[in-house]
Design a protein around this motif. Structure first.
Motif, short mmCIF file in Angstrom:
data_model
loop_
_atom_site.label_atom_id
_atom_site.label_comp_id
_atom_site.label_asym_id
_atom_site.label_seq_id
_atom_site.Cartn_x
_atom_site.Cartn_y
_atom_site.Cartn_z
N ILE A 121 37.40 46.50 43.34
CA ILE A 121 38.30 46.96 42.28
C ILE A 121 38.55 45.82 41.29
CG2 ILE A 121 40.63 47.76 41.75
CD1 ILE A 121 40.57 49.27 44.40
N GLY A 122 38.19 46.07 40.04
CA GLY A 122 38.36 45.08 38.98
C GLY A 122 39.40 45.53 37.97
N GLY A 123 40.33 44.65 37.67
CA GLY A 123 41.30 44.91 36.60
C GLY A 123 40.65 44.57 35.27
N THR A 124 40.42 45.57 34.45
CA THR A 124 39.64 45.41 33.23
C THR A 124 40.49 44.85 32.08
OG1 THR A 124 38.22 47.26 33.84
CG2 THR A 124 38.19 46.59 31.54
N ILE A 125 39.91 43.86 31.41
CA ILE A 125 40.51 43.25 30.23
C ILE A 125 39.50 43.34 29.09
CG2 ILE A 125 41.22 41.04 29.21
CD1 ILE A 125 42.45 40.31 31.81
#
Length: 315
Positions: A121-125
């Motif tokens: 799970i990647g927190g997108t920026i």
């Protein structure tokens, strides 16, 4: 506790898939209105959350069927202060939507993850401004600007920070520095123009080397996104140390330039099979390419074609 934050499985030599062009899919295929190209706005209603879940499920099904890993990136590419303000989101509302987006992906991971399909799970920026145009922030300003979103992710079970469509070295350094301060592994993905260079004219290899030099090599790895393979293949050079840091690609379906795409009112979905063949060629020439996804104009058909071309058991 974050499941993979201390040991990202995509760093091992195995294939991971990712999703396609979320915003272009939702707008042009699903007919969903996304003000300011902001998918995170769908998190505001149960109906919007369901639309996002259905979007991800198409890709997760391909990954599980093909026994590949999968990178689950949040729909928060534009959940930063400038874009949030245009949509009526203040600091607390942005914090909540970033954290809630991680919770949504945790639900999907519980449903779809297997031992053969780890789901990271990647927190997108995204960039502060327009991904198609070079920003003007200095490194310190960029670190301060992006810290709030990164800290939101750090408080959740997010495994990492995923920064896409970076078009200046300074902003990339700022994000990598903020992630390092928050003790979050991060990925930096640059976008390039048709000449294989950043919008500032910086060569891709130079950009990666400068970020690594400024941050002590803190990014876990780099990627390339929002450009067609014909735009960046010439920039990839075997034997150069920087290229060993590039682990994946999320390419556009169209070979048009950013300027042409920005002016287009219709979707250029390209040829999924041709894109799959191009990815296969990239993998053959550059074995470090292990994360395979799509960007503008791509959807689950493109990812299926890429998977079929690049993953033996998917054929």
């Amino acid at each position: 506790m974050a499941k993979y934050r201390q040991n990202l499985p995509q760093l091992a030599n195995r294939t991971f898939l990712s999703d396609g062009g979320m915003e272009t899919t939702l707008i042009f295929h699903e007919g969903i209105d996304l003000p300011h190209f902001a998918s995170f706005a769908l998190m505001a209603t149960p109906e919007g959350r369901q639309q996002l879940k259905e979007y991800y499920v198409r890709y997760l099904t391909i990954a599980r069927r093909s026994r590949t890993g999968f990178i689950l990136d949040t729909p928060t590419w534009r959940a930063n202060p400038d874009w949030g303000k245009l949509l009526g989101y203040g600091p607390e509302a942005l914090r909540a939507v970033n954290e809630d987006s991680i919770a949504l992906l945790l639900e999907l991971r519980r449903e779809f993850e297997t031992s053969e399909t780890p789901c990271v799970i990647g927190g997108t920026i995204g960039p502060r401004g327009d991904g198609y145009k070079a920003g003007r922030m200095e490194t310190g300003e960029a670190q301060s600007y992006h810290s709030a979103q990164i800290e939101s992710f750090a408080r959740t079970e997010a495994d990492m920070v995923a920064a896409y469509t970076m078009n200046t070295v300074e902003e990339a350094i700022g994000i990598a520095s903020a992630a390092k301060a928050a003790r979050m592994p991060c990925m930096i993905s640059f976008t390039v123009e048709t000449d294989g260079r950043l919008a500032t004219g910086t060569a891709l290899g130079e950009a990666i080397e400068r970020v690594d030099d400024a941050t002590g090599g803190s990014p876990a790895y780099y990627m390339i996104n929002c450009a067609h393979p014909t735009h960046f293949t010439q920039a990839l050079k075997k034997g150069e140390k920087w290229f060993d840091r590039v682990y994946g690609v999320k390419a556009n379906a169209s070979a048009k330039s950013h300027a042409e795409l920005d002016e287009s009112t219709t979707l250029d979905a390209g040829d999924p099979d041709d894109l799959g063949r191009r990815y296969s060629g990239l993998r053959a020439s550059f074995p470090t390419m292990r994360i395979l996804g799509g960007c503008c104009g791509t959807d689950h058909r493109h990812i299926a074609a890429i998977c079929e071309a690049c993953v033996p058991q998917a054929a």
